[in-house]
Scaffold this active site. Sequence first.
Site, mmCIF file in Angstrom:
data_model
loop_
_atom_site.group_PDB
_atom_site.id
_atom_site.type_symbol
_atom_site.label_atom_id
_atom_site.label_comp_id
_atom_site.label_asym_id
_atom_site.label_seq_id
_atom_site.Cartn_x
_atom_site.Cartn_y
_atom_site.Cartn_z
ATOM 1 N N GLU A 207 -5.155 -3.185 11.697
ATOM 2 C CA GLU A 207 -6.051 -3.393 10.551
ATOM 3 C C GLU A 207 -5.199 -3.199 9.311
ATOM 4 O O GLU A 207 -4.891 -2.071 8.933
ATOM 5 C CB GLU A 207 -7.207 -2.371 10.594
ATOM 6 N N CYS A 241 -9.094 -1.295 1.162
ATOM 7 C CA CYS A 241 -8.336 -2.429 1.704
ATOM 8 C C CYS A 241 -9.029 -3.760 1.430
ATOM 9 O O CYS A 241 -8.372 -4.784 1.290
ATOM 10 C CB CYS A 241 -8.127 -2.252 3.197
HETATM 11 P P1 NAD Z 1 0.610 3.339 5.581
HETATM 12 O O1 NAD Z 1 0.938 2.132 6.376
HETATM 13 O O2 NAD Z 1 1.629 3.862 4.640
HETATM 14 O O3 NAD Z 1 0.229 4.571 6.548
HETATM 15 C C1 NAD Z 1 -0.698 4.444 7.595
HETATM 16 C C2 NAD Z 1 -0.328 5.423 8.714
HETATM 17 O O4 NAD Z 1 0.967 5.105 9.205
HETATM 18 C C3 NAD Z 1 -0.280 6.896 8.295
HETATM 19 O O5 NAD Z 1 -0.914 7.656 9.293
HETATM 20 C C4 NAD Z 1 1.198 7.197 8.212
HETATM 21 O O6 NAD Z 1 1.496 8.521 8.558
HETATM 22 C C5 NAD Z 1 1.812 6.242 9.216
HETATM 23 N N1 NAD Z 1 3.166 5.801 8.819
HETATM 24 C C6 NAD Z 1 3.629 5.577 7.574
HETATM 25 N N2 NAD Z 1 4.918 5.158 7.617
HETATM 26 C C7 NAD Z 1 5.255 5.110 8.930
HETATM 27 C C8 NAD Z 1 6.450 4.748 9.621
HETATM 28 N N3 NAD Z 1 7.549 4.352 8.981
HETATM 29 N N4 NAD Z 1 6.439 4.810 10.973
HETATM 30 C C9 NAD Z 1 5.345 5.206 11.638
HETATM 31 N N5 NAD Z 1 4.195 5.565 11.026
HETATM 32 C C10 NAD Z 1 4.148 5.533 9.694
HETATM 33 O O7 NAD Z 1 -0.754 2.976 4.850
HETATM 34 P P2 NAD Z 1 -1.574 3.825 3.795
HETATM 35 O O8 NAD Z 1 -0.777 3.959 2.532
HETATM 36 O O9 NAD Z 1 -2.067 5.084 4.426
HETATM 37 O O10 NAD Z 1 -2.834 2.876 3.545
HETATM 38 C C11 NAD Z 1 -2.809 1.842 2.610
HETATM 39 C C12 NAD Z 1 -2.660 0.482 3.257
HETATM 40 O O11 NAD Z 1 -3.528 0.375 4.365
HETATM 41 C C13 NAD Z 1 -3.034 -0.661 2.335
HETATM 42 O O12 NAD Z 1 -2.131 -1.709 2.509
HETATM 43 C C14 NAD Z 1 -4.414 -1.065 2.807
HETATM 44 O O13 NAD Z 1 -4.756 -2.392 2.513
HETATM 45 C C15 NAD Z 1 -4.319 -0.821 4.265
HETATM 46 N N6 NAD Z 1 -5.627 -0.556 4.813
HETATM 47 C C16 NAD Z 1 -6.183 -1.466 5.657
HETATM 48 C C17 NAD Z 1 -7.451 -1.250 6.148
HETATM 49 C C18 NAD Z 1 -8.136 -2.204 7.089
HETATM 50 O O14 NAD Z 1 -9.167 -1.835 7.629
HETATM 51 N N7 NAD Z 1 -7.630 -3.396 7.304
HETATM 52 C C19 NAD Z 1 -8.127 -0.105 5.776
HETATM 53 C C20 NAD Z 1 -7.521 0.788 4.919
HETATM 54 C C21 NAD Z 1 -6.258 0.563 4.450
#
Ligand code: NAD
Length: 452
Positions: A207, A241
């Site tokens: 997602e 998002c």
């Molecule tokens: P992110 O990708 O930075 O982090 C998400 C998760 O991934 C966290 O739990 C984090 O600890 C982990 N993570 C981060 N870097 C990592 C790595 N290098 N390796 C492994 N795991 C890692 O996202 P965010 O900043 O928490 O959320 C914002 C983004 O999420 C935006 O782009 C938003 O559009 C998207 N989002 C999508 C939805 C959806 O339902 N489609 C919902 C909410 C947010």
Amino acid sequence: MEELVKLQLNYFNTNATKPVSFRITQLKKLESLIKSNEELLNEALRKDYGKGKFETFLTELYVVYDEIKVALKNLEEWTKIKPIETNLLNAPAKSYIMPEPLGVSLVIGPWNYPYQLTLGPVVGALAAGCTVILKPSELTVHSSSLITKLINENFDSEYFTAVEGAIPETTALLEQKFDVIFFTGSVSVGKIVYQAAAKHLTPVILELGGKSPTIFMQDSNLDITVKRMLWAKFLNSGQTCIAPDYVYVHKSIEEKFLQKVSEEMQVMDYKLKNDNYVHIINERNTSRVASLIDKQKVYIGGNYNIVERFVEPTILTNVTWSDKVMQEEIFGPVLPILTFDNLDDVIKEIKQRPKPLALYLFTQDENIKQKVLSEVSFGGGCINEAVMHISNGELPFGGVGESGIGNYHGEAGFRAFSHYKSILDKEVTPDPDVKYSPYTDEKLEMLKSVVA
Ligand code: NAD
């Protein structure tokens, strides 16, 4: 991490999670755990980024309650074996499809809706009969540690557990072999998760995010629609998002549209000292969002305070695709307005870019609705509304292309964590020898007459 996955796999293999009655008990337990801790959950989110209890209820807790309600209401139905017609070649036999839980699941959540986007997928996993390891975001320190504590104090770790951590812990988790991984977050981390899953051929639900377009046609009822769109944009301070990322307004209504925007923005109570105006998650993101504000193009707002993690609801006008604000997902309370003369040009612009997670169209013209829906690919969206499609628990939610893989909510959530096993259950007799060798011309003719 390795031990934890092994523990869950052993537990899953006892078949304890398979009876529907077990799953119903666990879902009810989760529901009452959240209900009895609502105040603590509210408080944790307020500490994390100043989210008030109104938005916490509407956009976090309610969504989880609704997911649980839909699952409890339909679980018997979803788990039923589905009979399928048997073809002549295989008759007499029964054919059917049987859902089964995929097994040990990993759910990784983002920070922007720390309850909805962790526990929502978990409901699908528990309903499907999977075990779950949940990894909430490290950025929402208080809410992530609270849900971890609540889960770990109330569920056995062999069935459902939460693990806190940032990149190192998530990386260690991703090295393990899971039966399914459900990830919500950014496109770039989504690619890391997909690659890690590929090593074990683990199915994923991703997602992700992106820029979600919003289109206002000439016939839009601005008195209602502008208010709806602005509410959806500034909810959670734009850190959603599926927030309208940018707005395309038909040139002929630009003036009226902007007038209406000004009126509504005066009514909306989004000020720094307002308990209901959510802060930006951290200083880094506040600086990033602030850097997208071109002072020359500010129509309303434009102020920010990095240390207080505050960005005023901001409207930018005269925006073009070469502006910085159009180069990335905004994920904050800044709304660029572009204008258009011809809908085909808008469609062309959208289609040149990654497929959006959401699209919002404001019109009452059925032909335009059909045109946009049939010509543009996007995850999901609304007509004459924005964001609210996520709150109908029976509508599958997910992206397409770069905005995601797979979907969830309601039955789609159950399906995301299930495998559908296809079975041909054959009668022992009769056993015509037409398919057995020796392969004669006569048998071939007979076979052709059966399958043709
Ligand atoms: P992110 O990708 O930075 O982090 C998400 C998760 O991934 C966290 O739990 C984090 O600890 C982990 N993570 C981060 N870097 C990592 C790595 N290098 N390796 C492994 N795991 C890692 O996202 P965010 O900043 O928490 O959320 C914002 C983004 O999420 C935006 O782009 C938003 O559009 C998207 N989002 C999508 C939805 C959806 O339902 N489609 C919902 C909410 C947010």
